[in-house]
Design an enzyme around this catalytic site. Structure first.
Site, PDB file in Angstrom:
ATOM      1  N   HIS A 145      -9.656  -4.341  -1.088  1.00 35.92           N
ATOM      2  CA  HIS A 145     -10.269  -5.676  -1.120  1.00 35.92           C
ATOM      3  C   HIS A 145      -9.875  -6.416  -2.401  1.00 35.92           C
ATOM      4  O   HIS A 145      -9.518  -7.593  -2.358  1.00 35.92           O
ATOM      5  CB  HIS A 145     -11.789  -5.536  -1.027  1.00 35.92           C
ATOM      6  CG  HIS A 145     -12.522  -6.804  -1.338  1.00 35.92           C
ATOM      7  ND1 HIS A 145     -12.569  -7.874  -0.471  1.00 35.92           N
ATOM      8  CD2 HIS A 145     -13.216  -7.188  -2.441  1.00 35.92           C
ATOM      9  CE1 HIS A 145     -13.262  -8.850  -1.022  1.00 35.92           C
ATOM     10  NE2 HIS A 145     -13.669  -8.468  -2.214  1.00 35.92           N
ATOM     11  N   HIS A 150      -8.414 -10.525  -3.664  1.00 37.13           N
ATOM     12  CA  HIS A 150      -8.567 -11.336  -4.879  1.00 37.13           C
ATOM     13  C   HIS A 150      -7.287 -11.498  -5.695  1.00 37.13           C
ATOM     14  O   HIS A 150      -6.929 -12.613  -6.057  1.00 37.13           O
ATOM     15  CB  HIS A 150      -9.657 -10.735  -5.763  1.00 37.13           C
ATOM     16  CG  HIS A 150     -11.026 -10.896  -5.189  1.00 37.13           C
ATOM     17  ND1 HIS A 150     -11.642 -12.113  -5.060  1.00 37.13           N
ATOM     18  CD2 HIS A 150     -11.887  -9.988  -4.682  1.00 37.13           C
ATOM     19  CE1 HIS A 150     -12.838 -11.948  -4.507  1.00 37.13           C
ATOM     20  NE2 HIS A 150     -13.010 -10.666  -4.270  1.00 37.13           N
ATOM     21  N   GLU A 190     -14.855 -15.641  -1.332  1.00 40.28           N
ATOM     22  CA  GLU A 190     -14.884 -14.447  -0.483  1.00 40.28           C
ATOM     23  C   GLU A 190     -14.642 -14.803   0.992  1.00 40.28           C
ATOM     24  O   GLU A 190     -13.926 -14.096   1.687  1.00 40.28           O
ATOM     25  CB  GLU A 190     -16.226 -13.705  -0.610  1.00 40.28           C
ATOM     26  CG  GLU A 190     -16.516 -13.125  -1.987  1.00 40.28           C
ATOM     27  CD  GLU A 190     -15.668 -11.895  -2.317  1.00 40.28           C
ATOM     28  OE1 GLU A 190     -14.839 -11.470  -1.500  1.00 40.28           O
ATOM     29  OE2 GLU A 190     -15.844 -11.381  -3.442  1.00 40.28           O
ATOM     30  N   SER A 209      -8.865  -9.475   3.323  1.00 41.77           N
ATOM     31  CA  SER A 209      -8.761  -8.027   3.174  1.00 41.77           C
ATOM     32  C   SER A 209      -9.471  -7.272   4.287  1.00 41.77           C
ATOM     33  O   SER A 209      -9.521  -6.049   4.261  1.00 41.77           O
ATOM     34  CB  SER A 209      -9.358  -7.606   1.824  1.00 41.77           C
ATOM     35  OG  SER A 209     -10.733  -7.933   1.779  1.00 41.77           O
TER      36      SER A 209
HETATM   37 FE   LIG Z   1     -14.715  -9.670  -3.574  1.00 40.43          FE
END
Ligand SMILES: [Fe+2]
Length: 266
Positions: A145, A150, A190, A209
Site C-alpha cells: 500500500h 503513496h 487515500e 493499491s
Molecule cells: Fe495510506
C-alpha cells in the site's frame, strides 16, 4: 514472550507464529530506527512472491482505472515485479524530486502524528508485508500500500504539495479541525478519484493499491461530486470497502478545491 505487534483474532496471520515473529522483527527495526536512511529489510522469497502476485493482479486494473501517467511514476521509482523495493532506495528518488522522504513506523499510528510529520516532509510508512495466504487483501496498510499507492503518487506534480499542505494545516490544529483534515486526507489522498478521458480514475493510494477497491470505481461504490466540505463532515471505516468515492471532474478541480478548502488552515 510478549509481542510487539498485536493482531486481531480474525487477522489472516493471527495463528501463524512465523508470520508473527516476522512482524515483530520488522516492527523492532522501525522502533530502533533513529533517523537517516530507513532500515534495510531483507524480504524473503515468499514476501517477494506476494508482491509479484499483487502486481500480476493489479497491472490490468491499473490499465483500466489508474491515471494514464501512473505506470511511468512507478517506473521512475524503479519498481520491479519480482522484488519489494527498499524504502531507502525509494527515498533516493523521492527526496530530490519532491522534498519528501519515507520513514518507517511499526504499525498504525495516530492520524495527528502522521499528519504532523507529513507537514515536515516525512511520510511515515510501514515496511511489513501482508500475510501470504491473502495476497489480495490486507486489514491494515502494508509496504505494498505504501509504495504502490503513496510513494508513486507523490511523484505526481501537485500531490506532494497537497500532502504538505494537509500536513501543515494539521500542525497544532484543534481537535475538531484535525478530525476534518484527517477525513479530507482519507477521501482525497487515500480514496480520491478524478475523471480522465471520460472515465473515473483512481488517484488515492487506497484505491491504487487495492485489488478489491479499485474495481469499485466501476461498480459497487457510489460516486459523488468532489465536495471537500462533504468530505470533512463524512466519517469513514478503514476496515471495510468505502461506500462512496469522491470524483473530481479533472485535476484542476481536485487541486483547486482542496487548496481552497485548505486556504485559511495551512
Ligand atoms: Fe495510506
Amino acid at each position: 514472550m510478549p509481542r510487539l505487534v498485536e493482531l486481531d483474532r480474525d487477522h489472516p496471520g493471527f495463528r501463524d507464529p512465523g508470520y508473527r515473529e516476522r512482524r515483530d522483527a520488522i516492527a523492532e527495526a522501525a522502533l530502533n530506527h533513529r533517523g537517516g536512511p530507513p532500515p534495510q529489510i531483507n524480504y524473503t522469497q515468499e514476501e517477494n512472491r506476494v508482491w509479484s502476485e499483487i502486481w500480476t493482479h493489479l497491472a490490468p486494473l491499473h490499465q483500466r482505472f489508474a491515471p494514464a501517467g501512473y505506470r511511468s511514476l512507478c517506473s521512475r521509482l524503479g519498481f520491479e515485479e519480482g522484488r519489494i523495493p527498499q524504502m531507502r532506495d525509494i527515498n533516493e528518488r523521492l527526496l530530490p524530486a519532491t522534498g519528501f522522504q519515507m520513514q518507517p513506523v511499526a504499525g498504525l499510528i495516530e492520524a495527528s502524528e502522521f499528519l504532523t510529520q507529513l507537514g515536515g516532509g516525512v511520510f511515515l510508512a510501514t515496511q511489513y508485508v501482508r500475510h501470504p495466504s491473502t495476497p489480495l487483501y490486507t486489514p491494515e496498510p502494508d509496504v505494498v500500500h505504501e509504495v504502490v499507492g503513496h510513494a508513486a503518487s507523490f511523484l505526481h506534480p501537485g500531490i506532494a504539495d497537497l500532502n504538505r499542505m494537509l500536513g501543515r494545516a494539521a500542525q497544532g490544529a484543534p481537535e475538531p479541525i484535525l478530525t476534518q483534515i484527517e477525513r479530507v486526507y482519507w477521501w482525497t489522498m487515500e480514496f480520491g478519484a478524478l475523471i480522465e478521458d471520460g472515465h473515473p480514475r483512481a488517484f488515492g493510494a487506497g484505491l491504487l493499491s487495492s485489488f478489491g477497491e479499485i474495481r469499485r470505481l466501476e461498480e459497487g461504490a457510489n460516486l459523488l461530486d468532489f465536495d471537500v466540505e462533504a468530505m470533512a463532515s463524512r466519517d469513514y471505516d478503514p476496515t471495510d470497502y468505502q461506500p462512496v468515492i469522491f470524483v473530481a471532474s479533472c485535476w484542476e478541480e481536485f487541486d483547486g478545491k482542496l487548496r481552497e478548502w485548505l486556504g485559511g488552515r495551512a
